[in-house]
Design a protein around this motif. Structure first.
Motif, PDB file in Angstrom:
ATOM      1  N   GLU A 151       0.846  -1.204   0.000  1.00  0.00           N
ATOM      2  CA  GLU A 151       0.000   0.000   0.000  1.00  0.00           C
ATOM      3  C   GLU A 151       0.876   1.247   0.000  1.00  0.00           C
ATOM      4  OE1 GLU A 151      -3.764  -1.339   2.540  1.00  0.00           O
ATOM      5  OE2 GLU A 151      -2.924   0.584   3.130  1.00  0.00           O
ATOM      6  N   HIS A 152       1.902   1.182   0.827  1.00  0.00           N
ATOM      7  CA  HIS A 152       2.789   2.321   0.971  1.00  0.00           C
ATOM      8  C   HIS A 152       3.492   2.620  -0.354  1.00  0.00           C
ATOM      9  CE1 HIS A 152       6.597   4.290   2.410  1.00  0.00           C
ATOM     10  NE2 HIS A 152       5.670   5.076   2.865  1.00  0.00           N
ATOM     11  N   ALA A 153       3.917   1.563  -1.043  1.00  0.00           N
ATOM     12  CA  ALA A 153       4.627   1.749  -2.307  1.00  0.00           C
ATOM     13  C   ALA A 153       3.745   2.463  -3.336  1.00  0.00           C
ATOM     14  CB  ALA A 153       5.087   0.396  -2.853  1.00  0.00           C
ATOM     15  N   GLU A 154       2.444   2.184  -3.293  1.00  0.00           N
ATOM     16  CA  GLU A 154       1.532   2.828  -4.243  1.00  0.00           C
ATOM     17  C   GLU A 154       1.440   4.331  -4.024  1.00  0.00           C
ATOM     18  OE1 GLU A 154      -2.315   1.046  -4.124  1.00  0.00           O
ATOM     19  OE2 GLU A 154      -1.514  -0.899  -4.722  1.00  0.00           O
ATOM     20  N   GLU A 155       1.775   4.748  -2.809  1.00  0.00           N
ATOM     21  CA  GLU A 155       1.588   6.158  -2.482  1.00  0.00           C
ATOM     22  C   GLU A 155       2.831   7.005  -2.746  1.00  0.00           C
ATOM     23  OE1 GLU A 155      -1.673   5.242   0.972  1.00  0.00           O
ATOM     24  OE2 GLU A 155       0.395   5.651   1.503  1.00  0.00           O
ATOM     25  N   GLU A 156       3.808   6.442  -3.424  1.00  0.00           N
ATOM     26  CA  GLU A 156       5.023   7.204  -3.683  1.00  0.00           C
ATOM     27  C   GLU A 156       4.746   8.405  -4.576  1.00  0.00           C
ATOM     28  OE1 GLU A 156       8.167   4.901  -5.197  1.00  0.00           O
ATOM     29  OE2 GLU A 156       8.321   3.682  -3.395  1.00  0.00           O
ATOM     30  N   GLY A 157       5.503   9.467  -4.361  1.00  0.00           N
ATOM     31  CA  GLY A 157       5.326  10.576  -5.269  1.00  0.00           C
ATOM     32  C   GLY A 157       5.963  11.870  -4.828  1.00  0.00           C
ATOM     33  N   HIS A 158       6.460  12.619  -5.782  1.00  0.00           N
ATOM     34  CA  HIS A 158       6.890  14.002  -5.623  1.00  0.00           C
ATOM     35  C   HIS A 158       8.063  14.179  -4.672  1.00  0.00           C
ATOM     36  CE1 HIS A 158       5.029  17.608  -7.389  1.00  0.00           C
ATOM     37  NE2 HIS A 158       5.837  18.230  -6.595  1.00  0.00           N
ATOM     38  N   PRO A 247       3.004   7.634 -18.338  1.00  0.00           N
ATOM     39  CA  PRO A 247       4.087   6.662 -18.506  1.00  0.00           C
ATOM     40  C   PRO A 247       4.975   6.586 -17.253  1.00  0.00           C
ATOM     41  CG  PRO A 247       3.833   7.938 -20.497  1.00  0.00           C
ATOM     42  CD  PRO A 247       2.925   8.568 -19.474  1.00  0.00           C
ATOM     43  N   GLU A 248       5.303   5.368 -16.848  1.00  0.00           N
ATOM     44  CA  GLU A 248       5.971   5.100 -15.567  1.00  0.00           C
ATOM     45  C   GLU A 248       7.291   5.866 -15.409  1.00  0.00           C
ATOM     46  OE1 GLU A 248       4.390   3.278 -13.332  1.00  0.00           O
ATOM     47  OE2 GLU A 248       6.000   3.710 -11.902  1.00  0.00           O
ATOM     48  N   GLY A 249       8.112   5.846 -16.464  1.00  0.00           N
ATOM     49  CA  GLY A 249       9.419   6.499 -16.360  1.00  0.00           C
ATOM     50  C   GLY A 249       9.283   7.985 -16.111  1.00  0.00           C
ATOM     51  N   TYR A 250       8.333   8.596 -16.817  1.00  0.00           N
ATOM     52  CA  TYR A 250       8.109  10.032 -16.630  1.00  0.00           C
ATOM     53  C   TYR A 250       7.629  10.306 -15.213  1.00  0.00           C
ATOM     54  CZ  TYR A 250       6.323  14.735 -17.009  1.00  0.00           C
ATOM     55  OH  TYR A 250       6.102  16.066 -16.786  1.00  0.00           O
ATOM     56  N   ARG A 251       6.668   9.480 -14.772  1.00  0.00           N
ATOM     57  CA  ARG A 251       6.090   9.729 -13.455  1.00  0.00           C
ATOM     58  C   ARG A 251       7.136   9.604 -12.353  1.00  0.00           C
ATOM     59  NH1 ARG A 251       1.250   6.173 -11.415  1.00  0.00           N
ATOM     60  NH2 ARG A 251       2.220   5.037 -13.078  1.00  0.00           N
ATOM     61  N   GLU A 252       8.013   8.622 -12.479  1.00  0.00           N
ATOM     62  CA  GLU A 252       9.052   8.450 -11.461  1.00  0.00           C
ATOM     63  C   GLU A 252       9.995   9.644 -11.428  1.00  0.00           C
ATOM     64  OE1 GLU A 252      11.117   4.727 -11.629  1.00  0.00           O
ATOM     65  OE2 GLU A 252       9.246   3.630 -11.267  1.00  0.00           O
ATOM     66  N   ALA A 253      10.374  10.128 -12.617  1.00  0.00           N
ATOM     67  CA  ALA A 253      11.272  11.287 -12.672  1.00  0.00           C
ATOM     68  C   ALA A 253      10.595  12.510 -12.052  1.00  0.00           C
ATOM     69  CB  ALA A 253      11.678  11.565 -14.114  1.00  0.00           C
ATOM     70  N   ASP A 259      14.832  15.516 -13.973  1.00  0.00           N
ATOM     71  CA  ASP A 259      14.418  15.676 -15.361  1.00  0.00           C
ATOM     72  C   ASP A 259      14.131  14.314 -15.971  1.00  0.00           C
ATOM     73  OD1 ASP A 259      14.669  18.420 -15.350  1.00  0.00           O
ATOM     74  OD2 ASP A 259      16.815  18.328 -15.827  1.00  0.00           O
ATOM     75  N   PRO A 260      12.968  14.159 -16.610  1.00  0.00           N
ATOM     76  CA  PRO A 260      12.704  12.886 -17.275  1.00  0.00           C
ATOM     77  C   PRO A 260      13.649  12.699 -18.460  1.00  0.00           C
ATOM     78  CG  PRO A 260      10.964  14.479 -17.745  1.00  0.00           C
ATOM     79  CD  PRO A 260      11.879  15.128 -16.759  1.00  0.00           C
ATOM     80  N   ALA A 261      13.984  11.451 -18.753  1.00  0.00           N
ATOM     81  CA  ALA A 261      14.846  11.151 -19.902  1.00  0.00           C
ATOM     82  C   ALA A 261      14.082  11.463 -21.185  1.00  0.00           C
ATOM     83  CB  ALA A 261      15.240   9.677 -19.865  1.00  0.00           C
ATOM     84  N   PRO A 262      14.810  11.806 -22.261  1.00  0.00           N
ATOM     85  CA  PRO A 262      14.137  12.093 -23.535  1.00  0.00           C
ATOM     86  C   PRO A 262      13.186  10.963 -23.946  1.00  0.00           C
ATOM     87  CG  PRO A 262      16.449  12.662 -23.674  1.00  0.00           C
ATOM     88  CD  PRO A 262      16.259  11.994 -22.336  1.00  0.00           C
TER      89      PRO A 262
END
Ligand SMILES: [Zn+2]
Length: 337
Positions: A151-158, A247-253, A259-262
């Motif tokens: 549950e905790h992992a789902e709440e990651e962000g920012h 997209p996952e990569g963008y969201r993680e960045a 900065d998200p990768a190109p």
């Protein structure tokens, strides 16, 4: 050696002009709404609120029986990079109650409150909402079941200790926060408990159109998707029932404020042009070439753009008005998209 009075006068005049210009475009520091001791049946509670997202809520709940100082009250300040001045934290000295967002969003305010003697009561709204930062989770890690960990992992962000701290965009957390504020105010000024109960009822009435809009959005959002330039609106989008297809990569960045990768940006652009995204949620408070580029991609593809902000806009002091503007924009977008 004689001074040249005219030169000195000109120098002072231009310094004053610069100071005024800075004042108009920068943060103007904490704002205070003063309670009314004559109208309050108990003691007026001195409250410090760290960020403007909660300032209006606490003012509404405190009524005549609270003087509320909001430290970050301007969108000119990035709350993520905020470093308080001595003036910003002066109000903590007088505070009976300090209201924090928590979740590492405003650690500076927790620190300021901890340095005051006698210590004010500290109300951490993320704690009220049952959210934990990684720091806390690690300390208590052994007590956690695997299910809680997921549950905790789902709440990651920012990038605030692994928890999405934008809890003012969750209708459940907002109502839990309001109940907790009312309880603390009543405990600190028991003779004013009836006043705080009246204010809580008035607040619930104020909240009714917001809750009604969310309810109608739940019907409109069934089976629909969104992508977001930032995670600020995710709690609301999830509550309404939209599916996040960022997209996952963008969201993680974006969550780590890196900065998200190109490739991540290109993937986001393809998602927008490929027809799988019903609306783009766009945080207008973050400037940058990448979000603007994504907005352009959405517009080119005919994907409606919903503008949201992290903080209360400077021209609108009411929490409910701010939220309603965003929710109605989302409703319009879902009708078009
Ligand atoms: Zn944020």
């Amino acid at each position: 050696m004689r001074r040249h009075p005219r030169t000195v006068a000109l120098a002072i005049a231009s310094a004053a002009t610069l100071a005024l210009a800075a004042c108009g475009s920068e943060d103007e520091g904490p704002t205070t709404s003063v309670g009314d001791a004559d109208a309050c049946p108990g003691d007026v509670v001195d409250v410090v609120v760290s960020v403007g997202q909660w300032g209006d809520v606490v003012e509404s709940l405190g009524g005549d029986c609270a003087s509320v100082t909001t430290v970050i009250s301007s969108t000119a300040v990035d709350p993520h990079d905020f470093e308080p001045t001595t003036g910003d934290i002066a109000a903590f000295e007088e505070a009976d109650l300090v209201v924090l967002n928590g979740a590492d969003y405003d650690h500076w305010a927790a620190d300021a409150a901890a340095n005051v003697d006698p210590a004010p009561v500290v109300l951490d709204l993320a704690e009220v909402a049952g959210l934990e930062t990684e720091e806390h989770a690690e300390q208590e890690g052994e007590e956690h079941t695997e299910e809680e960990g997921e549950e905790h992992a789902e709440e990651e962000g920012h990038g605030h200790g692994g928890v999405n701290p934008h809890i003012w965009h969750s209708p459940d957390f907002v109502q839990q926060a309001a109940d907790a504020v009312t309880a603390e105010l009543s405990a600190l000024s028991p003779d004013a408990a009836d006043h705080f109960a009246d204010r809580a009822t008035a607040w619930e009435e104020e909240l009714a159109p917001y809750l009604a809009e969310i309810e109608s959005l739940r019907a409109a959002a069934a089976g629909r998707t969104y992508a977001a330039t930032e995670s600020v609106f995710d709690y609301m989008a999830r509550d309404i029932g939209l599916t996040d297809v960022t997209p996952e990569g963008y969201r993680e960045a974006a969550s780590n404020e890196s900065d998200p990768a190109p490739g991540d940006v290109a993937e986001f652009g393809s998602a927008l042009s490929g027809g799988g995204v019903d609306v783009l949620v766009y945080n207008t408070q973050t400037e940058g070439g990448v979000p603007e580029q994504l907005r352009g991609s959405a517009e080119d593809a005919g994907v409606p753009v919903v503008e949201v902000t992290e903080s209360v806009p400077d021209d609108d002091g009411s929490f409910v008005d701010w939220q309603l503007t965003q929710l109605r924009a989302l409703s319009d977008a879902l009708a078009r998209g």
